[in-house]
Design an enzyme around this catalytic site. Structure first.
Site, short mmCIF file in Angstrom:
data_model
loop_
_atom_site.label_atom_id
_atom_site.label_comp_id
_atom_site.label_asym_id
_atom_site.label_seq_id
_atom_site.Cartn_x
_atom_site.Cartn_y
_atom_site.Cartn_z
N GLN A 77 0.84 -1.21 0.00
CA GLN A 77 0.00 0.00 0.00
C GLN A 77 0.87 1.25 0.00
O GLN A 77 1.27 1.71 -1.05
CB GLN A 77 -0.97 -0.05 1.18
CG GLN A 77 -1.95 -1.20 1.04
CD GLN A 77 -2.91 -1.33 2.21
OE1 GLN A 77 -3.06 -0.43 3.02
NE2 GLN A 77 -3.58 -2.46 2.30
N ASP A 78 1.20 1.78 1.18
CA ASP A 78 2.16 2.88 1.18
C ASP A 78 3.33 2.49 2.08
O ASP A 78 3.28 1.48 2.77
CB ASP A 78 1.51 4.21 1.59
CG ASP A 78 0.94 4.21 3.00
OD1 ASP A 78 0.79 3.11 3.58
OD2 ASP A 78 0.65 5.29 3.52
N PRO A 79 4.43 3.24 2.03
CA PRO A 79 5.64 2.82 2.74
C PRO A 79 5.45 2.78 4.26
O PRO A 79 4.56 3.43 4.82
CB PRO A 79 6.66 3.91 2.37
CG PRO A 79 6.13 4.55 1.13
CD PRO A 79 4.64 4.46 1.24
#
Length: 224
Positions: free
Chosen positions: A63-65
């Protein structure tokens, strides 16, 4: 000018000049100047730098970091050396152990996968420190969708591992019958017991690659 030093440069050069990307770049310039952002600016595109388009065999979508200090370095689920292994990656290692009898390593540095053709791609490539999803909706999704569409166009079969609802949304981009997608819940401790544990995606991936005459992935991450 972004330099990926492989075939992604040519494939994405037009994308990097699109209005949405120029707007994203301006947003990021301001964010990096005024806030703490992960990963380091020079690590944002590490997934593409380590896995050339021609070499992609497997895509693992994130998804995101990670948004904690020292964790993110541009590859989904991976953390830098010397950093505690995050819970989701602990569950990935546990599934690998149960599926392929891989030893659980002492680090979460997944570059050995990337170097074998496993594209570790987050759908959003940056994040504010301590604020999950803080860079959603700024344009990254347009770029990473385009990357997925380009991989979908590959002639050589590719395995897509889609864990969690966000990743499963990308199924609609996968129209090439040569490829295969394996889906499950996310390996996060909140959901892993509801279908990620026991999914055997790693052995299924290697079986598919071997069926298509492609060298399988050595999933064993070495301890440091």
């Amino acid at each position: 000018m972004i330099k990926l030093e492989n075939d992604w440069d040519e494939l994405l050069k037009d994308e990097f000049n699109q209005p949405y990307y120029l707007k994203l770049r301006q947003f990021l310039k301001n964010e990096y100047q005024t806030k703490r952002i992960f990963p380091d600016m020079y690590d944002i595109f590490n997934a593409l730098k380590h896995t050339a388009y021609k070499d992609v065999k497997v895509v693992i979508l994130g998804q995101d970091p990670y948004h904690g200090p020292g964790q993110a370095h541009g590859l989904s689920f991976s953390v830098q050396k010397g950093v505690q292994i995050p819970p989701s990656l602990q569950n990935i290692y546990l599934e690998l152990h149960n599926d392929l009898n891989c030893e659980i390593p002492n680090n979460g540095y997944l570059i050995p996968w990337a170097d074998q053709g496993v594209l570790l791609l987050n759908t959003v490539l940056t994040v504010r420190a301590g604020q999950a999803n803080s860079h959603r909706g700024q344009g990254w999704e347009l770029l990473t969708n385009r990357i997925i569409e380009m991989i979908n166009q590959k002639e050589e079969p590719v395995v897509f591992l889609l864990w969690g609802n966000n990743a499963k949304e990308k199924l609609q981009l996968l129209t090439n019958p040569k490829h295969i997608a394996f889906t499950s819940v996310h390996p996060s401790p909140l959901s892993a017991s509801r279908g990620f544990m026991g999914c055997k995606h790693f052995s299924k991936t290697n079986h598919f690659l071997e069926q298509n005459g492609i060298k399988p992935i050595d999933w064993q991450i070495p301890s440091i």
